[in-house]
Design a protein around this motif. Sequence first.
Motif, PDB file in Angstrom:
ATOM      1  N   ILE A 182       0.825  -1.213   0.000  1.00  0.00           N
ATOM      2  CA  ILE A 182       0.000   0.000   0.000  1.00  0.00           C
ATOM      3  C   ILE A 182       0.861   1.266   0.000  1.00  0.00           C
ATOM      4  N   ALA A 183       2.056   1.199   0.603  1.00  0.00           N
ATOM      5  CA  ALA A 183       2.956   2.355   0.569  1.00  0.00           C
ATOM      6  C   ALA A 183       3.392   2.640  -0.861  1.00  0.00           C
ATOM      7  N   THR A 184       3.760   1.581  -1.578  1.00  0.00           N
ATOM      8  CA  THR A 184       4.243   1.741  -2.959  1.00  0.00           C
ATOM      9  C   THR A 184       3.095   2.120  -3.884  1.00  0.00           C
ATOM     10  N   GLU A 185       1.959   1.473  -3.714  1.00  0.00           N
ATOM     11  CA  GLU A 185       0.810   1.786  -4.566  1.00  0.00           C
ATOM     12  C   GLU A 185       0.379   3.235  -4.394  1.00  0.00           C
ATOM     13  N   HIS A 186       0.457   3.730  -3.180  1.00  0.00           N
ATOM     14  CA  HIS A 186       0.088   5.127  -2.930  1.00  0.00           C
ATOM     15  C   HIS A 186       0.941   6.072  -3.776  1.00  0.00           C
ATOM     16  N   LEU A 187       2.235   5.807  -3.807  1.00  0.00           N
ATOM     17  CA  LEU A 187       3.133   6.646  -4.603  1.00  0.00           C
ATOM     18  C   LEU A 187       2.869   6.485  -6.099  1.00  0.00           C
ATOM     19  N   ILE A 188       2.600   5.264  -6.524  1.00  0.00           N
ATOM     20  CA  ILE A 188       2.306   5.019  -7.941  1.00  0.00           C
ATOM     21  C   ILE A 188       1.057   5.779  -8.362  1.00  0.00           C
ATOM     22  N   PHE A 297       8.421  16.482  13.134  1.00  0.00           N
ATOM     23  CA  PHE A 297       9.247  16.816  11.977  1.00  0.00           C
ATOM     24  C   PHE A 297       8.379  17.387  10.860  1.00  0.00           C
ATOM     25  N   LYS A 298       8.981  18.286  10.085  1.00  0.00           N
ATOM     26  CA  LYS A 298       8.295  18.862   8.917  1.00  0.00           C
ATOM     27  C   LYS A 298       9.112  18.554   7.663  1.00  0.00           C
ATOM     28  N   PRO A 299       8.450  18.219   6.548  1.00  0.00           N
ATOM     29  CA  PRO A 299       6.996  18.052   6.443  1.00  0.00           C
ATOM     30  C   PRO A 299       6.539  16.814   7.214  1.00  0.00           C
ATOM     31  N   LEU A 300       5.285  16.842   7.629  1.00  0.00           N
ATOM     32  CA  LEU A 300       4.731  15.691   8.346  1.00  0.00           C
ATOM     33  C   LEU A 300       4.801  14.456   7.451  1.00  0.00           C
ATOM     34  N   LEU A 301       5.206  13.347   8.054  1.00  0.00           N
ATOM     35  CA  LEU A 301       5.521  12.148   7.285  1.00  0.00           C
ATOM     36  C   LEU A 301       4.295  11.302   6.960  1.00  0.00           C
ATOM     37  N   THR A 302       4.101  11.047   5.676  1.00  0.00           N
ATOM     38  CA  THR A 302       3.143  10.030   5.252  1.00  0.00           C
ATOM     39  C   THR A 302       3.767   8.675   5.573  1.00  0.00           C
ATOM     40  N   THR A 303       2.999   7.783   6.180  1.00  0.00           N
ATOM     41  CA  THR A 303       3.598   6.537   6.647  1.00  0.00           C
ATOM     42  C   THR A 303       2.563   5.432   6.740  1.00  0.00           C
ATOM     43  N   LEU A 334      -2.827 -12.027  10.973  1.00  0.00           N
ATOM     44  CA  LEU A 334      -2.092 -10.917  10.378  1.00  0.00           C
ATOM     45  C   LEU A 334      -3.075  -9.759  10.233  1.00  0.00           C
ATOM     46  N   VAL A 335      -2.806  -8.670  10.928  1.00  0.00           N
ATOM     47  CA  VAL A 335      -3.712  -7.521  10.931  1.00  0.00           C
ATOM     48  C   VAL A 335      -3.264  -6.529   9.858  1.00  0.00           C
ATOM     49  N   ASP A 336      -4.229  -6.002   9.110  1.00  0.00           N
ATOM     50  CA  ASP A 336      -3.922  -5.058   8.034  1.00  0.00           C
ATOM     51  C   ASP A 336      -3.387  -3.739   8.584  1.00  0.00           C
ATOM     52  N   PRO A 337      -2.268  -3.248   8.031  1.00  0.00           N
ATOM     53  CA  PRO A 337      -1.802  -1.905   8.374  1.00  0.00           C
ATOM     54  C   PRO A 337      -2.619  -0.858   7.627  1.00  0.00           C
ATOM     55  N   ILE A 338      -2.446   0.401   8.001  1.00  0.00           N
ATOM     56  CA  ILE A 338      -3.227   1.494   7.403  1.00  0.00           C
ATOM     57  C   ILE A 338      -2.277   2.585   6.929  1.00  0.00           C
ATOM     58  N   LEU A 339      -2.518   3.108   5.735  1.00  0.00           N
ATOM     59  CA  LEU A 339      -1.714   4.227   5.240  1.00  0.00           C
ATOM     60  C   LEU A 339      -2.222   5.533   5.861  1.00  0.00           C
ATOM     61  N   ILE A 340      -1.314   6.288   6.476  1.00  0.00           N
ATOM     62  CA  ILE A 340      -1.646   7.584   7.067  1.00  0.00           C
ATOM     63  C   ILE A 340      -1.104   8.668   6.131  1.00  0.00           C
ATOM     64  N   ARG A 341      -1.996   9.401   5.475  1.00  0.00           N
ATOM     65  CA  ARG A 341      -1.587  10.429   4.524  1.00  0.00           C
ATOM     66  C   ARG A 341      -1.271  11.729   5.247  1.00  0.00           C
ATOM     67  N   GLY A 346       2.777  14.720  -0.690  1.00  0.00           N
ATOM     68  CA  GLY A 346       1.826  15.568  -1.407  1.00  0.00           C
ATOM     69  C   GLY A 346       0.396  15.187  -1.079  1.00  0.00           C
ATOM     70  N   SER A 347       0.111  14.981   0.214  1.00  0.00           N
ATOM     71  CA  SER A 347      -1.201  14.468   0.628  1.00  0.00           C
ATOM     72  C   SER A 347      -2.338  15.428   0.333  1.00  0.00           C
ATOM     73  N   ARG A 348      -1.992  16.684   0.047  1.00  0.00           N
ATOM     74  CA  ARG A 348      -3.063  17.636  -0.272  1.00  0.00           C
ATOM     75  C   ARG A 348      -3.674  17.312  -1.640  1.00  0.00           C
ATOM     76  N   LEU A 349      -2.951  16.526  -2.437  1.00  0.00           N
ATOM     77  CA  LEU A 349      -3.489  16.104  -3.726  1.00  0.00           C
ATOM     78  C   LEU A 349      -4.447  14.938  -3.523  1.00  0.00           C
ATOM     79  N   GLN A 350      -5.332  14.718  -4.479  1.00  0.00           N
ATOM     80  CA  GLN A 350      -6.276  13.607  -4.401  1.00  0.00           C
ATOM     81  C   GLN A 350      -6.105  12.720  -5.622  1.00  0.00           C
ATOM     82  N   TYR A 351      -6.312  11.442  -5.437  1.00  0.00           N
ATOM     83  CA  TYR A 351      -6.323  10.546  -6.600  1.00  0.00           C
ATOM     84  C   TYR A 351      -7.579   9.722  -6.564  1.00  0.00           C
TER      85      TYR A 351
END
Length: 351
Positions: A182-188, A297-303, A334-341, A346-351
């Motif tokens: 999900i981390a990689t897909e988010h960037l893609i 830390f700035k910018p706030l980290l997407t993780t 195995l519990v699913d992790p969650i992407l925190i934008r 560039g979390s202000r953008l939407q896809y």
Amino acid sequence: MAVTIKDIAKIAGVSYSTVSRSLNNSDLVADETKEKIKSIAGELGFAFNANARSLSTKKTGTIGIIYPESYYIDVFDVNLFYNSLHNQIRRSLEREELDLIIAFPRNRVNGPSSNIERLVKSRKVDGLILVNPALDELDKDALKLMQSNKIPFVFLHHCPDDSRLSEEHNVFATDHFKGGYIATEHLIRYGHKQIACITARESGEEYANRTAGYKAALDAYEIPFNPDIFFNGDRSFQSGYHIIMNTKDKLKKFSAVFAQTDMMALGAIEALKELKVRVPEDIAVVGYDDIEIVNFFKPLLTTVHQPREKIAVLACETLINMMKGNKQKRRNVLVDPILIRRESCGSRLQY
């Protein structure tokens, strides 16, 4: 004069044995009666003798937690995650009024003896939570001892490196393959095709799974894996920083970075800042773990957020049920992790 069970029994109008059973949470006493007696005991400042309880019930009211050696040697980057996980375990056990003993695989002073074996033989614990993936023969012998002594245990956060143990026992962990995906897909999905990756390959199976998720996401979107922008770190801020500084001639080869720990991601961002590379405008960054320090830390980290609370609660609930003798099926969760934008991708953008 110290308050005794006899004093509580007289006020509550019940027998001594009823008071004792109530304070031991016996199922032989009605819940209403137990609550009444506990309330009286609390008002009188009564402290139940744990040694006496142990003699009468053969229970210590204590859980042992075995952490990996990396936690013991005070590695700052590692401890940030384990400290957060430990807080979740502590909350779950304290709700059941259970005490904790923290131990590590080996006694570093008196030789390479197994602390698991010592805790079991000395009857100091009613159960064990194993937050440690690397089990050698001493540990496996200790597990056999636990089974023969009917000491319940669960694996937490790390899946055992021996697949047979995963199949036979209760395991609660994060799905790191999905986390990497999900981390990689988010960037893609933000339009990035050249995505660098900083892993910690030598630090355990969880990082291999994060890498597998990274490669699977690339493959799903028909993006070839580029080994030239795949780097090995050691989980630390310094490794993320030095990898970027030492490969600054390659910065034009990628537009995004997936760092497999938050500390490596923060180190990478610091290096990019020093090189006058804007984050996320020039290079986007995604981390992994969602440790509390990223908020400073700035910018706030997407993780990728590891569900520490959920896996801790599930593991503790299962262990407590096992200690109570409740029959249940083996759980390998195995519990699913969650992407925190946040801002770093560039979390202000939407896809």
